[in-house]
Design a protein around this motif. Sequence first.
Motif, PDB file in Angstrom:
ATOM      1  N   ILE A  32       0.843  -1.207   0.000  1.00 37.78           N
ATOM      2  CA  ILE A  32       0.000   0.000   0.000  1.00 37.78           C
ATOM      3  C   ILE A  32       0.877   1.256   0.000  1.00 37.78           C
ATOM      4  O   ILE A  32       0.583   2.234  -0.672  1.00 37.78           O
ATOM      5  CB  ILE A  32      -0.962  -0.015   1.199  1.00 37.78           C
ATOM      6  N   ASP A 135     -19.034  -1.412   7.349  1.00 38.40           N
ATOM      7  CA  ASP A 135     -17.813  -1.504   6.559  1.00 38.40           C
ATOM      8  C   ASP A 135     -17.364  -2.959   6.639  1.00 38.40           C
ATOM      9  O   ASP A 135     -17.365  -3.542   7.728  1.00 38.40           O
ATOM     10  CB  ASP A 135     -16.756  -0.565   7.155  1.00 38.40           C
ATOM     11  N   LEU A 136     -16.999  -3.548   5.522  1.00 38.64           N
ATOM     12  CA  LEU A 136     -16.701  -4.979   5.517  1.00 38.64           C
ATOM     13  C   LEU A 136     -15.633  -5.347   6.549  1.00 38.64           C
ATOM     14  O   LEU A 136     -15.798  -6.279   7.333  1.00 38.64           O
ATOM     15  CB  LEU A 136     -16.260  -5.436   4.111  1.00 38.64           C
ATOM     16  N   GLY A 137     -14.554  -4.564   6.532  1.00 37.62           N
ATOM     17  CA  GLY A 137     -13.461  -4.858   7.469  1.00 37.62           C
ATOM     18  C   GLY A 137     -13.913  -4.721   8.910  1.00 37.62           C
ATOM     19  O   GLY A 137     -13.569  -5.530   9.769  1.00 37.62           O
ATOM     20  N   GLU A 138     -14.720  -3.702   9.177  1.00 39.18           N
ATOM     21  CA  GLU A 138     -15.208  -3.502  10.543  1.00 39.18           C
ATOM     22  C   GLU A 138     -16.184  -4.597  10.938  1.00 39.18           C
ATOM     23  O   GLU A 138     -16.234  -5.011  12.099  1.00 39.18           O
ATOM     24  CB  GLU A 138     -15.862  -2.132  10.681  1.00 39.18           C
ATOM     25  N   ILE A 140     -16.072  -7.639   9.915  1.00 36.42           N
ATOM     26  CA  ILE A 140     -15.267  -8.835  10.192  1.00 36.42           C
ATOM     27  C   ILE A 140     -14.717  -8.785  11.620  1.00 36.42           C
ATOM     28  O   ILE A 140     -14.891  -9.731  12.389  1.00 36.42           O
ATOM     29  CB  ILE A 140     -14.118  -8.981   9.154  1.00 36.42           C
ATOM     30  N   LEU A 153      -7.859   0.167   7.259  1.00 34.61           N
ATOM     31  CA  LEU A 153      -7.949  -1.252   6.891  1.00 34.61           C
ATOM     32  C   LEU A 153      -8.161  -2.060   8.178  1.00 34.61           C
ATOM     33  O   LEU A 153      -7.218  -2.644   8.704  1.00 34.61           O
ATOM     34  CB  LEU A 153      -6.654  -1.681   6.194  1.00 34.61           C
ATOM     35  N   PRO A 154      -9.412  -2.100   8.669  1.00 36.39           N
ATOM     36  CA  PRO A 154      -9.656  -2.595  10.028  1.00 36.39           C
ATOM     37  C   PRO A 154      -9.237  -4.047  10.262  1.00 36.39           C
ATOM     38  O   PRO A 154      -8.872  -4.411  11.376  1.00 36.39           O
ATOM     39  CB  PRO A 154     -11.173  -2.479  10.183  1.00 36.39           C
ATOM     40  N   CYS A 155      -9.268  -4.885   9.202  1.00 40.62           N
ATOM     41  CA  CYS A 155      -8.932  -6.287   9.433  1.00 40.62           C
ATOM     42  C   CYS A 155      -7.716  -6.692   8.611  1.00 40.62           C
ATOM     43  O   CYS A 155      -7.618  -7.811   8.136  1.00 40.62           O
ATOM     44  CB  CYS A 155     -10.126  -7.191   9.134  1.00 40.62           C
ATOM     45  N   ILE A 156      -6.778  -5.755   8.512  1.00 42.77           N
ATOM     46  CA  ILE A 156      -5.567  -6.005   7.730  1.00 42.77           C
ATOM     47  C   ILE A 156      -4.751  -7.167   8.323  1.00 42.77           C
ATOM     48  O   ILE A 156      -3.923  -7.765   7.654  1.00 42.77           O
ATOM     49  CB  ILE A 156      -4.719  -4.702   7.639  1.00 42.77           C
ATOM     50  N   TRP A 158      -6.095  -9.983   9.333  1.00 49.65           N
ATOM     51  CA  TRP A 158      -6.817 -11.237   9.138  1.00 49.65           C
ATOM     52  C   TRP A 158      -6.497 -11.855   7.788  1.00 49.65           C
ATOM     53  O   TRP A 158      -6.510 -11.174   6.766  1.00 49.65           O
ATOM     54  CB  TRP A 158      -8.332 -10.990   9.213  1.00 49.65           C
ATOM     55  N   ASN A 220     -15.410   3.725   0.095  1.00 46.29           N
ATOM     56  CA  ASN A 220     -15.316   2.994  -1.164  1.00 46.29           C
ATOM     57  C   ASN A 220     -16.480   2.042  -1.334  1.00 46.29           C
ATOM     58  O   ASN A 220     -16.860   1.700  -2.434  1.00 46.29           O
ATOM     59  CB  ASN A 220     -14.022   2.169  -1.210  1.00 46.29           C
TER      60      ASN A 220
END
Lengths: 458, 197, 250
Positions: A32, A135-138, A140, A153-156, A158, A220
């Motif tokens: 990134i 939010d998908l990451g949140e 998860i 990127l909350p679940c970076i 995982w 996004n």
Amino acid sequence: MNQPHKEHAELAEKFNADEDRVNWHDETLWWIRQKRDKIVWQLPEWEQLRETASQIKHNVLSHLSEYLLEFEANAQKNGVTVHWAANGEEHNKIVYKLLKEQGVTQMVKSKSMLTEECHLNEFLEKQGIEVVDTDLGERIVQLAKEPPSHIVLPCIHWKKEEIGELFHKFLGTPEGNADPQFLTHAARLALRQDFLTRKVALTGVNFAVAETGEFVVCTNEGNADMGAHLSNVHIASMGIEKLIPKRKHLGVFLRLLTRSATGQPITTYSSHFSKPRPGQQMHIILVDNGRSVHLGKEEFRNSLKCIRCGACMNTCPVYRRSGGHSYHNAVAGPIGSILAPNFDMRKNADLPFASTLCGSCSNVCPVKIDIHDQLYKWRQVLAKEGHTPKAKTAAMKVMAVTLSKPGIFTVAGKMGRIVMRNVPGLVNNKLNPWFKQREMPEAPKESFREWYQKNRKK
Amino acid sequence: MSSREDILKTLRQNQPPAVALPDTQPFAGMKPVNADQFIQTFKTIGGALYEARDYAHVEEILRADFAAFPLKRTTLPQLSGIADTSWFTVDPHTLHDTEVMIAEALFGVCENGAVWITEQQMVQRAAMFIPEHLVMLVSKASLVATMHDAYVRIAELHNGPYGFGAFIAGPSKTADIEQSLVLGAHGPRTMTMMLLP
Amino acid sequence: MKVGLFIPCYVDQFYPQVAIASLQLLEKLGCEVEFPMKQTCCGQPMANSGYEHLTAGCNDNFVDNFAGFDYIVCPSGSCTLHVKDHLHSHKNEQAAVTIRKRIYELSEFLTDVLQVKGLQARFPHKVGFHQSCHGQRGLHMSQMSELVAEPFSKPEQLLNQVEGIELVALTRKDECCGFGGTFCVAEEAVSAKMGKDRVADHLKQEVEYIAGADMSCLMHMEGILRRQKSPVKVIHIAEILNSTLHEPTA
């Protein structure tokens, strides 16, 4: 130190027990950073933009009370209800009151680091309210009962296989399916039902414009919009430092934000909320939670310029190799390490030391916060206020004497070398953290000082 | 004292000496409008793009390429021959079954492939986010170079607040699972731009 | 030109050959060099740990030793930066201010003050150059990869004058090695991992030497190389630039 939680070094060591995972985490975030580099090099005016953004934010900090009043008046004119919350608790109570007024026990929420900071979800759960992070990451990390490990990127942390297992358990996806496309679609279908049935939606705020009373939310995924436009009540929670003076300044900040965050030219949606739609209620909660006090600390106030892009985390070699949870704070990484001590100096005294002061964070920061200099300054404050280990303070006092007295210094150095040459076991042992994964330097027969005495002082 | 007064009082005590705003004017007009950049960037961010001659041509493209999706809705009376226009005042939740939504944006931004659209053109706010597929018309003549130019244009277009407005740049997306880019998060799964002259 | 040679405490004790190379190099380039015998340390180990308030005695000693030189030169970007940013003296602040202005890291002294062109040095080896953060991002010895700005590198400008040297390009050209002063023991796990990763980048390019302008970073990476029983060695830039002289170096 008697602390209620484990310190960064210990948590980081645990994270490092699985080296392959560390490599994966590091590479993912470095990728990134590279995307960010690639896109910012397309703008020759990049450094000028950063400087301009920094100056705008400086202006904001110097007029914050005036801008807040201007914003409040304009938002009210637009038909928005404005609330003020001195702290997280008051913020949470305002949200709860609005939910009760609607007679609902469910709410959808899009990404808001502020609500993490206020521990809103925990509070509402205790009141019997079910919050769905959209939010998908949140979502998860919420299903896994964890806090986000990264602000963008909350679940970076995982792996897709683990997410596959989680979704199998909670969403009933087939066991063993770890395809990101498939899993994302499964979450889309599940959350779509939530969007269609929830009456109240809470979103964060990326920027609020004093001049117009509008606020901008960037996503996004489109989850903030799905929540807000299908709700009867839209609550937007924002830290008071999110204000900018004029709408045209969005041009500067929207150019910087996503390029810095993910290397995209802009998020898919940059939604400008100004009035509620007919029949809808719109509420803005202005949250202080320590910011007004923080503003008075001259050396540290610049950290209030932060626009939460996460670039400092992606570039930080320590963050990449220790993971967001090792920072035990809603905001991790370098920026978290200079924000956290403002809230609780004792609890977060370890964070300013979780850095090599390499300075990469300050260089990627789109609003030019002097992050690594602030880390250094926090260390000084923490040591003076007694928040560093006692043994360290004692050792530093000995060092202070040694370094001020050349005679003692020379003898001590010589003694050190003699020990290392003759009794290497005294330093090369398990009690020496250096020796765990590194050899000690070989001690030479003579120091430079001794050589110089012989060869140049004849 | 209320929290509002408390917060304002502490802020006033702690605000640093006034610092002037920098001049952001030089950023506007710094770069030329470049339609190719708009086209390329929009494709890079996951969009599909057609250059269309007029509304009739748009309709032709939609008939050919979106035949598989019968439930089309549009904000544009010009396209009522191919898509439903009777939804303007329905409960937005009922728009959930929309397969294709067709609307027209006010202008596009070359540097990031985004288009600007406000509530007035959306008819219903949710309409831009809830369909499976979004088709957006925008004219080449409307393009601006950068976001600085975009806000100059917005100031020209809107006298006063606009209720709701958005820059939309491609299909909804996420990379939250291992940074693998997936198009189609919570909003439309595809976005197609019809670039009119 | 009177140059005061400031040798970091750990270089004095563990890496005398680096100090000797620095001294010989400066002498070779026509400087009148003196090593003030009562110097100790710049105080950075204390200050970076949060104890800058205990560095007064150390600072006074530094000022006593280095006041009066035309330039103070040090073969370490980190120590140089610390003095530049933090040297103060209650006894003699004017002298401290002057020192802060006159102190240079060795390679920037060579490029900016002596403006060395055409060094007579030979080092026929494959070398990876480690950019130490404080020298790079603090002293601006080379351009930083984060900025949209013209690239340059003062150390490379010098190394490119060395005959026979082959400088490799690294995958991550300016990532921190993880030494970080007391960080290297306080955050042992992350520090060692960062060091291992940095070393691996150099090894991937099949270098014979990892060179740098800061011995502290090199000491850290040397510790890892030796633990891995790697034949790759670390070397200070002063040793490379001085490599035509045949005097024994300790």
